[in-house]
Design an enzyme around this catalytic site. Structure first.
Site, PDB file in Angstrom:
ATOM      1  N   ARG A  79     -18.896  -2.464   1.375  1.00 12.80           N
ATOM      2  CA  ARG A  79     -17.590  -2.689   1.997  1.00 12.80           C
ATOM      3  C   ARG A  79     -16.759  -1.403   2.005  1.00 12.80           C
ATOM      4  NH1 ARG A  79     -13.983  -7.605  -0.125  1.00 12.80           N
ATOM      5  NH2 ARG A  79     -13.525  -6.130  -1.801  1.00 12.80           N
ATOM      6  N   ARG A  94      -7.827  15.577  10.747  1.00 12.15           N
ATOM      7  CA  ARG A  94      -8.745  16.725  10.817  1.00 12.15           C
ATOM      8  C   ARG A  94      -8.259  17.890   9.963  1.00 12.15           C
ATOM      9  NH1 ARG A  94      -8.955  17.428  17.173  1.00 12.15           N
ATOM     10  NH2 ARG A  94      -6.755  17.354  16.654  1.00 12.15           N
ATOM     11  N   LYS A 121     -10.399  -2.377   3.938  1.00  6.11           N
ATOM     12  CA  LYS A 121      -9.638  -2.414   2.684  1.00  6.11           C
ATOM     13  C   LYS A 121      -9.007  -1.040   2.495  1.00  6.11           C
ATOM     14  CE  LYS A 121     -10.099  -4.284  -1.966  1.00  6.11           C
ATOM     15  NZ  LYS A 121      -8.917  -5.135  -1.951  1.00  6.11           N
ATOM     16  N   GLU A 131      -5.099 -15.733   4.602  1.00  7.07           N
ATOM     17  CA  GLU A 131      -5.466 -15.400   3.216  1.00  7.07           C
ATOM     18  C   GLU A 131      -4.186 -15.137   2.432  1.00  7.07           C
ATOM     19  OE1 GLU A 131      -7.552 -11.637   2.798  1.00  7.07           O
ATOM     20  OE2 GLU A 131      -6.313 -10.697   4.328  1.00  7.07           O
TER      21      GLU A 131
HETATM   22  N1  PXG Z   1      -7.893 -10.511   0.509  1.00  7.21           N
HETATM   23  C1  PXG Z   1      -7.249  -9.366   0.258  1.00  7.21           C
HETATM   24  C2  PXG Z   1      -6.206  -8.897   1.174  1.00  7.21           C
HETATM   25  C3  PXG Z   1      -7.588  -8.624  -0.890  1.00  7.21           C
HETATM   26  O1  PXG Z   1      -6.959  -7.480  -1.133  1.00  7.21           O
HETATM   27  C4  PXG Z   1      -9.223 -10.322  -1.443  1.00  7.21           C
HETATM   28  C5  PXG Z   1      -8.858 -10.992  -0.285  1.00  7.21           C
HETATM   29  C6  PXG Z   1     -10.350 -10.871  -2.265  1.00  7.21           C
HETATM   30  O2  PXG Z   1     -11.525 -10.097  -2.068  1.00  7.21           O
HETATM   31  P1  PXG Z   1     -12.637  -9.904  -3.192  1.00  7.21           P
HETATM   32  O3  PXG Z   1     -13.667  -9.077  -2.536  1.00  7.21           O
HETATM   33  O4  PXG Z   1     -11.985  -9.205  -4.344  1.00  7.21           O
HETATM   34  O5  PXG Z   1     -13.129 -11.245  -3.550  1.00  7.21           O
HETATM   35  C7  PXG Z   1      -8.565  -9.133  -1.780  1.00  7.21           C
HETATM   36  C8  PXG Z   1      -8.887  -8.450  -3.062  1.00  7.21           C
HETATM   37  C9  PXG Z   1      -5.788  -7.183  -7.635  1.00  7.21           C
HETATM   38  C10 PXG Z   1      -6.143  -6.667  -6.318  1.00  7.21           C
HETATM   39  O6  PXG Z   1      -5.764  -6.360  -8.573  1.00  7.21           O
HETATM   40  C11 PXG Z   1      -7.041  -7.327  -5.475  1.00  7.21           C
HETATM   41  C12 PXG Z   1      -7.342  -6.788  -4.239  1.00  7.21           C
HETATM   42  C13 PXG Z   1      -6.698  -5.655  -3.877  1.00  7.21           C
HETATM   43  C14 PXG Z   1      -5.810  -5.032  -4.689  1.00  7.21           C
HETATM   44  C15 PXG Z   1      -5.542  -5.512  -5.935  1.00  7.21           C
HETATM   45  O7  PXG Z   1      -5.501  -8.383  -7.723  1.00  7.21           O
HETATM   46  N2  PXG Z   1      -8.227  -7.264  -3.294  1.00  7.21           N
END
Ligand code: PXG
Length: 290
Positions: free
Chosen positions: A52, A105, A151, A184
């Site tokens: 990812r 760049r 992400k 989400e």
């Molecule tokens: N949606 C978003 C927008 C996210 O940032 C998830 C879903 C869940 O994805 P995963 O792959 O983790 O099952 C995320 C997860 C935290 C934290 O510390 C979590 C995320 C990003 C930043 C901080 O809680 N991402």
């Protein structure tokens, strides 16, 4: 001994790892990251997180300057150096230092770092009794503007919703798409349980493709529970038997109230409980060892 971090190719003490104020990760949120966890000296779904991260980097034309294998090895090295059995791992790749213009760049080399630290979780009480959330007024980024499947370091969209959540006295906020569909939460994907089936929004609506979400879908299939990817209006939430969120930090957490209205019985349900047990078992028996 203080915390060791991996910074631009080397392990060092955290105090020594400093980023330039000209770094475009800081100036523009130009970069990508992953949040990963390890359980009992095993990194959960490291390959999927690396895939990812590299997909996010590729979508913004960012050259991380390391291979997936090199970066995965660096994650394991950092964990070993800090002697952490259970950990929260942050892998970040920014555009690197450049000038004050937007043009990527001008940035010659990506800044890459890995922080492995202790995990901070939601209070145990929320797992036992369920969590209340709100529906935020801030809509999730439209995929035609910034694809939420990237992400990226640009999390202001989610942070605005998080501020709404905490102002309302809750820990999470559900975000809708511009068109008003359930997408989400700020850092978690959402599932409903209805008539013994799982329902979660399709990726095309503009949610991050969650690695925990994917693990839950796999577990459900093993349990012969049907999983539907369906666009839903918020009204559907209130007809559900159960609701829960999935994310690397949260794992699987039951949701019992949305905008002060009760979901199902108002208590964590049996399907959520079973999935949580299976998920914990999965984290113990799989993952790259270090
Ligand atoms: N949606 C978003 C927008 C996210 O940032 C998830 C879903 C869940 O994805 P995963 O792959 O983790 O099952 C995320 C997860 C935290 C934290 O510390 C979590 C995320 C990003 C930043 C901080 O809680 N991402």
């Amino acid at each position: 001994m203080g915390l060791k971090v991996f910074f631009n190719g080397k392990l060092m003490n955290r105090e020594m790892a400093t980023v330039s104020i000209f770094d475009h990760g800081l100036l523009y949120g130009d970069g990508a990251f992953e949040g990963i966890r390890s359980y009992s000296r095993r990194v959960f779904r490291l390959k999927e997180h690396m895939d990812r991260l590299f997909a996010s980097a590729s979508a913004i034309r960012l050259d991380i300057g390391m291979t997936k294998k090199e970066l995965s090895d660096a994650v394991l090295l950092t964990l070993k150096a800090n002697k952490l059995d259970d950990s929260y791992i942050r892998v970040v790749a920014t555009r690197g230092p450049g000038d004050l213009g937007l043009d990527p760049r001008k940035c010659r080399k990506a800044t890459v770092f890995i922080i492995t630290d202790k995990i901070k979780l939601y209070p145990e009480e929320l797992y036992e009794n369920g969590m209340p959330i709100i529906i935020s007024k801030t809509r999730r980024n439209h995929p035609l503007c910034i694809d939420p499947r990237i992400k990226s370091l640009n999390y202001l969209n989610n942070i605005l919703a998080k501020i709404e959540a905490t102002s309302a006295g809750t820990e999470e906020a559900l975000m809708l798409s511009v068109e008003g569909y359930v997408v989400e939460c700020t850092g978690d994907n959402i599932f409903l349980v209805k008539g013994g089936r799982l329902i979660t929004p399709p990726g095309e609506l503009g949610a991050l493709e969650g690695i925990t979400q994917d693990a839950v879908i796999e577990i459900a299939k093993k349990r012969k529970i049907k999983v539907e990817r369906k666009a839903m209006r918020p009204g559907e939430l209130f007809k559900a038997d159960e609701c829960f969120l999935t994310g690397t930090a949260a794992e699987i957490i039951p949701v019992v109230k949305i905008d002060k209205k009760r979901i199902g019985s108002g208590k964590p349900g049996p399907v959520t409980r079973m999935l949580r047990q299976d998920f914990h078992a999965l984290t113990k028996r799989t993952g790259a060892k270090y």
